[in-house]
Design a protein around this motif. Sequence first.
Motif, PDB file in Angstrom:
ATOM      1  N   THR A  36       0.823  -1.212  -0.009  1.00  0.00           N
ATOM      2  CA  THR A  36       0.017  -0.007   0.110  1.00  0.00           C
ATOM      3  C   THR A  36       0.698   1.178  -0.140  1.00  0.00           C
ATOM      4  N   LYS A  37       1.957   1.216   0.703  1.00  0.00           N
ATOM      5  CA  LYS A  37       3.026   2.575   0.506  1.00  0.00           C
ATOM      6  C   LYS A  37       4.405   2.281   0.334  1.00  0.00           C
ATOM      7  N   GLY A  38       4.722   1.242  -0.191  1.00  0.00           N
ATOM      8  CA  GLY A  38       5.906   0.975  -0.764  1.00  0.00           C
ATOM      9  C   GLY A  38       7.182   0.920   0.611  1.00  0.00           C
ATOM     10  N   GLN A  39       6.628   0.829   1.627  1.00  0.00           N
ATOM     11  CA  GLN A  39       7.397   0.982   3.031  1.00  0.00           C
ATOM     12  C   GLN A  39       8.130  -0.452   3.092  1.00  0.00           C
ATOM     13  N   THR A  40       9.352  -0.648   3.944  1.00  0.00           N
ATOM     14  CA  THR A  40      10.080  -1.752   4.218  1.00  0.00           C
ATOM     15  C   THR A  40       9.443  -2.432   5.265  1.00  0.00           C
ATOM     16  N   ARG A  41      10.009  -3.675   5.603  1.00  0.00           N
ATOM     17  CA  ARG A  41       9.832  -4.449   6.823  1.00  0.00           C
ATOM     18  C   ARG A  41      10.528  -3.542   8.177  1.00  0.00           C
ATOM     19  N   THR A  42      11.623  -3.063   7.912  1.00  0.00           N
ATOM     20  CA  THR A  42      12.105  -2.279   9.005  1.00  0.00           C
ATOM     21  C   THR A  42      10.982  -1.125   9.531  1.00  0.00           C
ATOM     22  N   THR A  43      10.403  -0.642   8.464  1.00  0.00           N
ATOM     23  CA  THR A  43       9.347   0.497   9.019  1.00  0.00           C
ATOM     24  C   THR A  43       8.352  -0.275   9.865  1.00  0.00           C
ATOM     25  N   ALA A  44       7.944  -1.453   9.376  1.00  0.00           N
ATOM     26  CA  ALA A  44       6.792  -2.028   9.996  1.00  0.00           C
ATOM     27  C   ALA A  44       7.104  -2.473  11.361  1.00  0.00           C
ATOM     28  N   LEU A  45       8.219  -2.984  11.449  1.00  0.00           N
ATOM     29  CA  LEU A  45       8.980  -3.335  12.904  1.00  0.00           C
ATOM     30  C   LEU A  45       9.239  -2.179  13.799  1.00  0.00           C
ATOM     31  N   ASN A  46       9.511  -1.115  13.259  1.00  0.00           N
ATOM     32  CA  ASN A  46       9.889   0.082  13.991  1.00  0.00           C
ATOM     33  C   ASN A  46       8.392   0.535  14.506  1.00  0.00           C
ATOM     34  N   THR A  47       7.450   0.837  13.614  1.00  0.00           N
ATOM     35  CA  THR A  47       6.470   1.260  13.844  1.00  0.00           C
ATOM     36  C   THR A  47       5.432   0.325  15.008  1.00  0.00           C
ATOM     37  N   MET A  48       5.613  -0.932  14.836  1.00  0.00           N
ATOM     38  CA  MET A  48       4.880  -1.922  15.821  1.00  0.00           C
ATOM     39  C   MET A  48       5.424  -1.809  17.158  1.00  0.00           C
ATOM     40  N   GLU A  49       6.880  -1.856  17.232  1.00  0.00           N
ATOM     41  CA  GLU A  49       7.561  -1.724  18.333  1.00  0.00           C
ATOM     42  C   GLU A  49       7.307  -0.325  19.343  1.00  0.00           C
ATOM     43  N   ARG A  50       7.220   0.728  18.331  1.00  0.00           N
ATOM     44  CA  ARG A  50       6.916   2.022  18.924  1.00  0.00           C
ATOM     45  C   ARG A  50       5.605   1.967  19.732  1.00  0.00           C
ATOM     46  N   LEU A  51       4.640   1.472  18.874  1.00  0.00           N
ATOM     47  CA  LEU A  51       3.231   1.283  19.293  1.00  0.00           C
ATOM     48  C   LEU A  51       3.198   0.356  20.492  1.00  0.00           C
ATOM     49  N   ARG A  52       4.074  -0.615  20.738  1.00  0.00           N
ATOM     50  CA  ARG A  52       4.181  -1.457  21.643  1.00  0.00           C
ATOM     51  C   ARG A  52       4.520  -0.758  22.986  1.00  0.00           C
ATOM     52  N   ALA A  53       5.705   0.033  22.727  1.00  0.00           N
ATOM     53  CA  ALA A  53       6.278   0.840  23.972  1.00  0.00           C
ATOM     54  C   ALA A  53       5.166   1.912  24.305  1.00  0.00           C
ATOM     55  N   LYS A  54       4.466   2.393  23.595  1.00  0.00           N
ATOM     56  CA  LYS A  54       3.327   3.444  23.838  1.00  0.00           C
ATOM     57  C   LYS A  54       2.111   2.636  24.541  1.00  0.00           C
ATOM     58  N   GLY A  55       2.126   1.304  24.677  1.00  0.00           N
ATOM     59  CA  GLY A  55       1.105   0.700  25.150  1.00  0.00           C
ATOM     60  C   GLY A  55      -0.095   0.232  24.455  1.00  0.00           C
ATOM     61  N   PHE A  56       0.112   0.482  23.145  1.00  0.00           N
ATOM     62  CA  PHE A  56      -1.143   0.221  22.179  1.00  0.00           C
ATOM     63  C   PHE A  56      -1.200  -1.268  21.858  1.00  0.00           C
ATOM     64  N   LEU A  57       0.257  -1.892  21.737  1.00  0.00           N
ATOM     65  CA  LEU A  57       0.115  -3.389  21.292  1.00  0.00           C
ATOM     66  C   LEU A  57       0.936  -4.298  22.230  1.00  0.00           C
TER      67      LEU A  57
END
Length: 129
Positions: A36-57
């Motif tokens: 959908t956006k041409g983004q990499t696996r690293t971007t996905a992982l960083n975003t998911m870990e950021r959301l986990r650190a914020k308490g959303f995941l």
Amino acid sequence: MAKKPGVGRAEVEVLRFIADRPGVAVSTVAEHLFATKGQTRTTALNTMERLRAKGFLRREQIDGVYQYFPTGGKVRLFEGLVDDFVQTVLGGSVTPLVAYLTNKVEVDASQIAELRQLLEKLEGDASHD
């Protein structure tokens, strides 16, 4: 309960994707973001870990693979995001949100019935104040 940090637009997209597919691995989110956006696996992982650190995941290791879940479930996740939007963007007033809904959103009879029930609940809560 401490207020969670806010989320950006890209983070909301990842949250919505995961909320619709709880127990999703980074690879699945990465495939979606690439398509959908041409983004990499690293971007996905960083975003998911950021959301986990914020308490959303939260994540669980299942069969050697980390799988991500919304904390508190999908309904609580979206309630929290809407609450954050109302408080930060709308200054606590729901009137602009309701005005938007009446002018921009098409609803069917079942949604109107659900909204009526919510309004009745609000009216009942207000009468007890």
